[in-house]
Design a protein around this motif. Structure first.
Motif, PDB file in Angstrom:
ATOM      1  N   ILE A   1       2.254 -13.949 -12.539  1.00 30.94           N
ATOM      2  CA  ILE A   1       1.344 -14.629 -11.619  1.00 30.94           C
ATOM      3  C   ILE A   1       0.999 -13.765 -10.399  1.00 30.94           C
ATOM      4  O   ILE A   1       1.371 -14.087  -9.279  1.00 30.94           O
ATOM      5  N   PRO A   2       0.252 -12.674 -10.592  1.00 30.52           N
ATOM      6  CA  PRO A   2      -0.170 -11.870  -9.445  1.00 30.52           C
ATOM      7  C   PRO A   2      -1.107 -12.655  -8.543  1.00 30.52           C
ATOM      8  O   PRO A   2      -1.899 -13.483  -9.011  1.00 30.52           O
ATOM      9  N   ALA A   3      -1.028 -12.396  -7.241  1.00 33.51           N
ATOM     10  CA  ALA A   3      -1.894 -13.053  -6.266  1.00 33.51           C
ATOM     11  C   ALA A   3      -2.939 -12.068  -5.759  1.00 33.51           C
ATOM     12  O   ALA A   3      -2.664 -10.878  -5.608  1.00 33.51           O
ATOM     13  N   THR A   4      -4.135 -12.572  -5.509  1.00 31.71           N
ATOM     14  CA  THR A   4      -5.181 -11.740  -4.930  1.00 31.71           C
ATOM     15  C   THR A   4      -6.222 -12.616  -4.260  1.00 31.71           C
ATOM     16  O   THR A   4      -6.420 -13.770  -4.650  1.00 31.71           O
ATOM     17  N   SER A   5      -6.899 -12.063  -3.252  1.00 29.14           N
ATOM     18  CA  SER A   5      -8.030 -12.745  -2.617  1.00 29.14           C
ATOM     19  C   SER A   5      -9.327 -12.014  -2.913  1.00 29.14           C
ATOM     20  O   SER A   5     -10.356 -12.304  -2.320  1.00 29.14           O
ATOM     21  N   ASN A   6      -9.274 -11.061  -3.837  1.00 28.36           N
ATOM     22  CA  ASN A   6     -10.428 -10.223  -4.164  1.00 28.36           C
ATOM     23  C   ASN A   6     -10.867 -10.494  -5.602  1.00 28.36           C
ATOM     24  O   ASN A   6     -10.103 -10.263  -6.534  1.00 28.36           O
TER      25      ASN A   6
END
Length: 306
Positions: free
Chosen positions: A272-277
């Motif tokens: 579950i990697p997180a990103t805002s891009n």
């Protein structure tokens, strides 16, 4: 061989289109091949191996300017074949932002929603659960996890009640540091759960020793957090060209290589990697497509990040 940056630049125009267009399965930038899926042992249900974390990245205000890039993230995630979104009450506004984005993109029915309880005492745990339902704009949740083993047995008892009522489908426990792996194992030996969430990456491999094998042997699904160690691993290879041998695992970026390293362990259900891009989200999705590294290639990946 393209780096993560080069891959992202090459797909920028498609992602700009995606952020502005209605959410459609046939969008041009959608994954060219389906995401790998793995089975939740307790039910037989299959879920895609790339999920979406929301810690820090989704903790923003609900104004349009703040939500615009995250709207693109959600569209890239769902159109790429992702379903599992992991959040928590302790992640600030992340639950509320997740609920709003799912509403805006019309994708509530496509998401596998996972959140957590981080409270002491049954009544506080129940109040937190009900607040999560409200924030996520739903009347039931796919997975609720006891966050960082806080008041574990009380909250697991509550979650079993909620599961019997049809408000929760799966229950689990979580932690994010290697020193807690023995504590997770102790709980797993005494309490029956569907999921355990833990940290595991090229740089943090302690879970390979006992925790992941135990889960594999005992039919427990696993969610992997911190796959990039809060970007520390990507910073180690910043500016370095991706080695040609990465294509042996169908990886076209360093991030994909890191995700594929994790997924090559068959005890892993999803990461579950997180990103805002939105562009990073599209890149991460490709980490769950195509071939995964064998033992020899995994060792080369380890050496590349040493």
């Amino acid at each position: 061989m393209p780096s993560r940056r080069h891959f992202i630049q090459g797909s920028a125009s498609l992602l700009t289109l995606a952020a502005a267009a209605p959410l459609l399965p046939s969008l041009a930038f959608a994954a060219p091949a389906p995401l790998i899926q793995r089975t939740i042992p307790s039910s037989g249900q299959q879920i895609p191996v790339i999920g979406l974390g929301t810690s820090q990245t989704f903790n923003v205000s609900l104004d349009d300017d703040s939500l615009k890039p995250l709207d693109g993230v959600m569209r890239a995630f769902i159109n790429g074949g992702g379903t599992l979104i992991d959040t928590a009450p302790s992640y600030g506004a992340s639950e509320e932002v997740t609920g709003e984005l799912l509403k805006r993109t019309g994708t509530q029915g496509k998401a596998f929603l996972a959140t957590k309880i981080s409270a002491t005492g049954r009544e506080r745990g129940l109040a937190q659960f009900e607040a999560s339902l409200n924030a996520l704009q739903t009347d039931k949740l796919d997975l609720v996890q006891v966050h960082n083993l806080q008041d574990t047995r009380t909250q697991l008892a509550l979650l079993r009640e909620l599961r019997e009522q049809g408000k929760v489908r799966y229950i689990g426990i979580t932690h994010y540091i290697e020193s807690a792996h023995d504590d997770l194992l102790e709980v797993l030996a005494e309490e029956k759960v569907d999921f355990v969430q833990l940290n595991y990456s090229v740089g943090e491999r302690n879970a390979e020793k006992r925790l992941l094998p135990y889960c594999a042997d005992n039919g427990i699904a696993t969610l992997i957090n911190r796959p990039f160690q809060r970007a520390q691993l990507l910073n180690r290879v910043k500016g370095k060209p991706l080695p040609e041998w990465a294509m042996e695992a169908d990886a076209t970026s360093w991030a994909q290589l890191l995700l594929k390293f994790i997924l090559a362990n068959e005890a892993v259900t999803a990461v579950i990697p997180a990103t805002s891009n939105p562009r990073y989200m599209a890149d991460n999705i490709k980490g769950g497509i195509g071939r995964l590294p064998d033992a020899a290639l995994r060792e080369r990946i380890v050496q590349a990040f040493s």
